[in-house]
Design a protein around this motif. Structure first.
Motif, mmCIF file in Angstrom:
data_model
loop_
_atom_site.group_PDB
_atom_site.id
_atom_site.type_symbol
_atom_site.label_atom_id
_atom_site.label_comp_id
_atom_site.label_asym_id
_atom_site.label_seq_id
_atom_site.Cartn_x
_atom_site.Cartn_y
_atom_site.Cartn_z
ATOM 1 N N ALA A 65 29.110 36.154 10.287
ATOM 2 C CA ALA A 65 29.040 34.705 10.099
ATOM 3 C C ALA A 65 29.247 33.965 11.419
ATOM 4 N N GLU A 66 30.081 34.510 12.267
ATOM 5 C CA GLU A 66 30.394 33.849 13.538
ATOM 6 C C GLU A 66 29.247 33.933 14.538
ATOM 7 N N TYR A 67 28.660 35.115 14.674
ATOM 8 C CA TYR A 67 27.641 35.317 15.710
ATOM 9 C C TYR A 67 26.207 35.147 15.217
ATOM 10 N N GLU A 68 25.963 35.295 13.916
ATOM 11 C CA GLU A 68 24.614 35.278 13.356
ATOM 12 C C GLU A 68 23.674 36.159 14.185
ATOM 13 N N PRO A 69 23.921 37.470 14.192
ATOM 14 C CA PRO A 69 23.168 38.375 15.076
ATOM 15 C C PRO A 69 21.729 38.596 14.601
ATOM 16 N N GLU A 70 20.929 39.085 15.527
ATOM 17 C CA GLU A 70 19.580 39.533 15.184
ATOM 18 C C GLU A 70 19.717 40.842 14.398
ATOM 19 N N VAL A 71 18.642 41.268 13.760
ATOM 20 C CA VAL A 71 18.688 42.463 12.911
ATOM 21 C C VAL A 71 19.110 43.692 13.714
ATOM 22 N N GLN A 72 18.609 43.812 14.938
ATOM 23 C CA GLN A 72 18.907 44.985 15.753
ATOM 24 C C GLN A 72 20.362 45.020 16.192
ATOM 25 N N GLU A 73 21.034 43.886 16.215
ATOM 26 C CA GLU A 73 22.415 43.808 16.693
ATOM 27 C C GLU A 73 23.444 44.081 15.599
ATOM 28 N N VAL A 74 23.010 44.093 14.342
ATOM 29 C CA VAL A 74 23.946 44.252 13.227
ATOM 30 C C VAL A 74 24.646 45.603 13.294
ATOM 31 N N SER A 75 23.897 46.669 13.565
ATOM 32 C CA SER A 75 24.519 48.008 13.595
ATOM 33 C C SER A 75 25.494 48.127 14.764
ATOM 34 N N ARG A 76 25.182 47.483 15.901
ATOM 35 C CA ARG A 76 26.124 47.510 17.040
ATOM 36 C C ARG A 76 27.402 46.748 16.706
ATOM 37 N N LEU A 77 27.249 45.649 15.998
ATOM 38 C CA LEU A 77 28.423 44.878 15.581
ATOM 39 C C LEU A 77 29.268 45.686 14.605
ATOM 40 N N PHE A 78 28.595 46.388 13.707
ATOM 41 C CA PHE A 78 29.293 47.248 12.744
ATOM 42 C C PHE A 78 30.043 48.364 13.463
ATOM 43 N N ARG A 79 29.401 48.956 14.465
ATOM 44 C CA ARG A 79 30.035 50.014 15.260
ATOM 45 C C ARG A 79 31.293 49.493 15.943
ATOM 46 N N SER A 80 31.228 48.284 16.491
ATOM 47 C CA SER A 80 32.403 47.723 17.180
ATOM 48 C C SER A 80 33.548 47.480 16.202
ATOM 49 N N VAL A 81 33.224 47.039 14.982
ATOM 50 C CA VAL A 81 34.266 46.825 13.970
ATOM 51 C C VAL A 81 34.903 48.153 13.584
ATOM 52 N N LEU A 82 34.081 49.205 13.429
ATOM 53 C CA LEU A 82 34.619 50.531 13.087
ATOM 54 C C LEU A 82 35.507 51.072 14.206
ATOM 55 N N GLN A 83 35.090 50.887 15.460
ATOM 56 C CA GLN A 83 35.905 51.350 16.588
ATOM 57 C C GLN A 83 37.236 50.599 16.634
ATOM 58 N N SER A 94 3.450 36.873 3.109
ATOM 59 C CA SER A 94 4.220 37.821 2.292
ATOM 60 C C SER A 94 4.890 38.818 3.238
ATOM 61 N N TYR A 95 6.152 39.033 3.011
ATOM 62 C CA TYR A 95 6.932 39.912 3.889
ATOM 63 C C TYR A 95 7.185 41.239 3.208
ATOM 64 N N PRO A 96 7.274 42.301 4.001
ATOM 65 C CA PRO A 96 7.646 43.596 3.391
ATOM 66 C C PRO A 96 9.101 43.533 2.922
ATOM 67 N N LYS A 97 9.454 44.430 2.011
ATOM 68 C CA LYS A 97 10.813 44.428 1.452
ATOM 69 C C LYS A 97 11.864 44.572 2.554
ATOM 70 N N GLN A 98 11.719 45.592 3.398
ATOM 71 C CA GLN A 98 12.625 45.758 4.528
ATOM 72 C C GLN A 98 11.854 46.441 5.642
ATOM 73 N N SER A 99 11.687 45.734 6.732
ATOM 74 C CA SER A 99 10.892 46.302 7.810
ATOM 75 C C SER A 99 11.770 46.992 8.854
ATOM 76 N N TYR A 100 13.032 46.604 8.962
ATOM 77 C CA TYR A 100 13.904 47.212 9.967
ATOM 78 C C TYR A 100 14.770 48.275 9.305
ATOM 79 N N ASP A 101 14.867 49.423 9.956
ATOM 80 C CA ASP A 101 15.726 50.487 9.453
ATOM 81 C C ASP A 101 16.468 51.112 10.628
ATOM 82 N N ILE A 102 17.678 51.502 10.385
ATOM 83 C CA ILE A 102 18.503 52.142 11.419
ATOM 84 C C ILE A 102 18.000 53.566 11.615
#
Length: 195
Positions: free
Chosen positions: A105-123, A65-73
């Motif tokens: 969809a292209e990179y299928e990043p790990e959970v920790q990389e999602v926020s960095r990818l989001f930052r790059s898109v915003l920049q 059983s997994y927690p609802k969301q274990s990773y948080d920014i």
């Protein structure tokens, strides 16, 4: 005085949002980030289960059983991302989300990389907005310069002086009309008034 006027039961609810567009853009983009983070975490768990299944040959997925969301920014990073979201114009909100989804969809990043990818898109979007604003500014400057220069050009073209066509009668014209034109030397071109 009736009690109904004291309470707002009779008033229809306001359907128009009282928030400004910037707040809505920030909320929309951050919701997209949270959703993509959850999806990346889910995919990461599925990959780990597949790896365990291949490694051990036994599937214990039904037992885990997994927690609802274990990773948080982190709060500091969340504030930085929200600040970057405020710089995005509402018309760019959709394209930013589409670009973010495309990269996910292209990179299928790990959970920790999602926020960095989001930052790059915003920049990337902020730089594009800045370039377009500079281009609009230059276009406005160019248009104002062109309007002034075109007015000078049209003024100059209206006031052209043609030496051979003149409506002003002069004494020398009368004298020249009565005399025979002299032949010029071969090296000099001959100009005649054709009438």
């Amino acid at each position: 005085m009736s009690l109904a006027s004291w309470f707002r039961w009779n008033e229809p609810p306001n359907r128009i949002s009282q928030r400004n567009p910037t707040e809505m853009v920030v909320e929309t983009l951050m919701m997209e980030l949270n959703w993509q983070t959850k999806q990346a975490e889910k995919q990461q768990r599925e990959r780990e289960n597949e790896y365990r299944k291949i490694k051990t040959g036994v599937d214990y997925g039904w037992l885990v059983s997994y927690p609802k969301q274990s990773y948080d920014i982190s709060p500091g990073e969340r504030l930085q991302l929200e600040d970057m979201c405020t710089k995005i114009h509402p018309s760019y909100c959709g394209p930013v989300i589409l670009r973010f989804r495309q990269l996910i969809a292209e990179y299928e990043p790990e959970v920790q990389e999602v926020s960095r990818l989001f930052r790059s898109v915003l920049q990337e979007a902020a730089e594009k907005i800045k370039e377009e604003e500079e281009a609009k500014k230059l276009a406005r400057q160019w248009n104002t310069k062109n309007k002034t220069s075109l007015s000078l050009i049209t003024f100059k073209s209206r006031s052209r002086i043609s030496p051979f066509i003149s409506d002003i009668k002069t004494i020398s014209e009368d004298v020249e009309r009565d005399t025979q034109p002299t032949r010029r030397v071969w090296s000099m071109p001959e100009f005649r008034n054709a009438r």
